[in-house]
Design a protein around this motif. Structure first.
Motif, short mmCIF file in Angstrom:
data_model
loop_
_atom_site.label_atom_id
_atom_site.label_comp_id
_atom_site.label_asym_id
_atom_site.label_seq_id
_atom_site.Cartn_x
_atom_site.Cartn_y
_atom_site.Cartn_z
N ASN A 1 104.20 72.43 -6.74
CA ASN A 1 104.95 72.44 -7.64
C ASN A 1 103.57 71.64 -8.42
O ASN A 1 102.80 71.40 -7.31
N ASP B 1 106.89 67.72 -14.13
CA ASP B 1 106.50 65.94 -14.02
C ASP B 1 107.65 65.22 -13.03
O ASP B 1 108.16 65.24 -13.34
N TYR C 1 99.66 51.42 -6.24
CA TYR C 1 100.07 52.24 -5.72
C TYR C 1 101.07 51.12 -4.25
O TYR C 1 101.80 52.16 -3.85
N LEU D 1 92.32 57.82 5.30
CA LEU D 1 91.96 57.87 4.27
C LEU D 1 91.22 60.00 4.71
O LEU D 1 91.26 59.96 5.41
N LYS E 1 103.93 52.72 -2.94
CA LYS E 1 103.65 53.41 -1.18
C LYS E 1 104.84 52.40 -0.90
O LYS E 1 105.44 53.01 0.25
P1 NAP Z 1 95.15 64.55 -5.52
O1 NAP Z 1 94.17 66.22 -4.36
O2 NAP Z 1 95.08 63.90 -6.23
O3 NAP Z 1 96.53 66.08 -5.51
C1 NAP Z 1 97.05 65.51 -6.16
C2 NAP Z 1 98.36 66.22 -6.85
O4 NAP Z 1 99.99 65.84 -7.91
C3 NAP Z 1 98.27 67.33 -7.85
O5 NAP Z 1 98.55 68.26 -6.79
C4 NAP Z 1 98.94 66.94 -9.02
O6 NAP Z 1 99.12 67.86 -9.44
C5 NAP Z 1 100.16 66.08 -8.61
N1 NAP Z 1 100.64 65.23 -9.42
C6 NAP Z 1 100.08 63.95 -9.99
N2 NAP Z 1 101.21 63.04 -10.72
C7 NAP Z 1 102.27 64.61 -10.24
C8 NAP Z 1 103.62 64.10 -11.33
N3 NAP Z 1 103.78 63.28 -11.95
N4 NAP Z 1 104.64 65.13 -11.04
C9 NAP Z 1 104.22 65.95 -10.38
N5 NAP Z 1 102.75 66.54 -10.54
C10 NAP Z 1 101.60 65.54 -9.80
O7 NAP Z 1 95.70 64.30 -3.97
P2 NAP Z 1 96.08 63.96 -2.73
O8 NAP Z 1 94.86 63.00 -2.35
O9 NAP Z 1 96.11 65.19 -2.03
O10 NAP Z 1 97.56 63.25 -2.42
C11 NAP Z 1 98.52 63.52 -2.36
C12 NAP Z 1 100.27 62.69 -1.64
O11 NAP Z 1 99.22 61.96 -0.75
C13 NAP Z 1 99.92 61.70 -2.84
O12 NAP Z 1 101.39 61.19 -2.42
C14 NAP Z 1 98.62 60.25 -2.23
O13 NAP Z 1 98.94 58.83 -2.60
C15 NAP Z 1 98.99 60.73 -1.05
N6 NAP Z 1 97.54 60.29 -0.30
C16 NAP Z 1 96.65 60.08 -0.73
C17 NAP Z 1 95.39 59.47 0.20
C18 NAP Z 1 94.00 60.24 0.58
O14 NAP Z 1 93.23 60.10 1.47
N7 NAP Z 1 93.83 61.24 -0.14
C19 NAP Z 1 95.68 58.61 1.50
C20 NAP Z 1 97.24 58.41 1.92
C21 NAP Z 1 98.23 58.57 0.72
P3 NAP Z 1 97.63 68.50 -10.98
O15 NAP Z 1 96.72 69.09 -9.88
O16 NAP Z 1 98.94 69.67 -12.28
O17 NAP Z 1 96.48 67.30 -11.37
#
Ligand code: NAP
Length: 248
Positions: A36, A64, A156, A188, A160
């Motif tokens: 997705n 979405d 956020y 992170l 979470k």
């Molecule tokens: P990312 O690289 O920014 O990727 C976000 C993904 O979510 C993308 O595939 C985006 O799609 C999709 N997305 C955003 N809003 C959406 C919606 N309303 N409907 C469907 N898809 C949606 O983020 P990430 O770092 O991989 O994070 C993934 C998860 O891990 C998140 O829930 C984040 O809060 C959590 N997390 C991340 C970290 C970190 O350090 N990276 C830490 C703790 C938790 P598009 O590409 O089409 O925009």
């Protein structure tokens, strides 16, 4: 025969970052995977292509997660093309960081909608089938920010933390149906979402991590893969931190 052969997995937000790594891992485990995404079609197609090149089956699914009509449409397409969902990974998420005093209602609502309501809508859409089959795995991606709080991330962190309460409640509701619901709380992790953090703030954060470095998307994917398999069938309602010891 791979362990997840015959299973259908939906990974939300799988075009990039952690979701992409999870989708690739679950496909390697044998599942058919729906990738997705919200708007980044090119990246979603690339993730699906990478799965297919390795011999897996992937479906690209725009939608979405925070919008019920969009989730309904997505689920109809997925069920028609792959079958109903056995493994749901609620991973899609966004941030709109700023201090509470400056946070707009829109900043608040948009993050709650994608990061918390999205998990509710997708879970609800998948539950009936899982209950009927008496097998299901739901893994919700939370964050250490939902456990410790984080300045500049009230929206956020609230979303979470909400994901954790949601996880435990649904886990209790459906445990008797052989469906497990767990949360993974990354610290992170090297992805686009943290690219906007200024270098000084990022270096300060890395210094607080006992293991001394950010994690990778694959570190998170490995835990999601474990929780999706039969070997984890006695684990439900848990929050597993993948954070290098950041929040002990
Ligand atoms: P990312 O690289 O920014 O990727 C976000 C993904 O979510 C993308 O595939 C985006 O799609 C999709 N997305 C955003 N809003 C959406 C919606 N309303 N409907 C469907 N898809 C949606 O983020 P990430 O770092 O991989 O994070 C993934 C998860 O891990 C998140 O829930 C984040 O809060 C959590 N997390 C991340 C970290 C970190 O350090 N990276 C830490 C703790 C938790 P598009 O590409 O089409 O925009």
């Amino acid at each position: 025969m791979k362990e997840l052969s015959g299973k259908v997995a939906l990974v939300t937000g799988a075009s990039r970052g952690i979701g992409r790594a999870i989708a690739i891992q679950l496909a390697q485990d044998g599942a058919k995977v729906a990738v997705n995404y919200l708007s980044n079609e090119v990246m979603a197609n690339a993730a699906a292509e990478s799965i297919r090149r390795s011999g897996g089956e992937a479906l690209v699914l725009q939608g979405d997660v925070g919008d019920s009509a969009s989730v309904d449409r997505m689920m109809q397409q997925l069920t028609a093309e792959m079958g109903p969902v056995d493994i749901l990974v609620n991973n899609a998420g966004i941030i709109h960081d700023t201090f509470t005093i400056r946070m707009s209602e829109k900043d608040w609502d948009s993050v709650i909608q994608s990061d918390l309501k999205g998990a509710f809508l997708c879970t609800k859409a998948c539950l009936r089938h899982m209950i009927r089959r008496r097998w299901g795995r739901i893994v919700n991606i939370s964050s250490v920010a939902g456990i410790t709080g984080n300045p500049g991330q009230a929206n956020y962190s609230a979303a979470k933390a909400g994901v954790i309460g949601f996880t435990k409640s649904v886990a209790r509701e459906i445990a008797s149906r052989n469906i497990t619901v767990n949360a993974v709380a990354p610290g992170l992790i090297e992805t686009d979402i943290i690219a906007s953090i200024p270098k000084a703030a990022r270096d300060a954060l890395v210094e607080m991590i006992p293991l001394g470095k950010p994690g990778t998307a694959e570190d998170v994917a490995a835990v999601v893969s474990f929780l999706s398999k039969d070997i984890a069938s006695y684990i439900t309602g848990q929050v597993i931190q993948v954070d290098g010891g950041l929040a002990m």
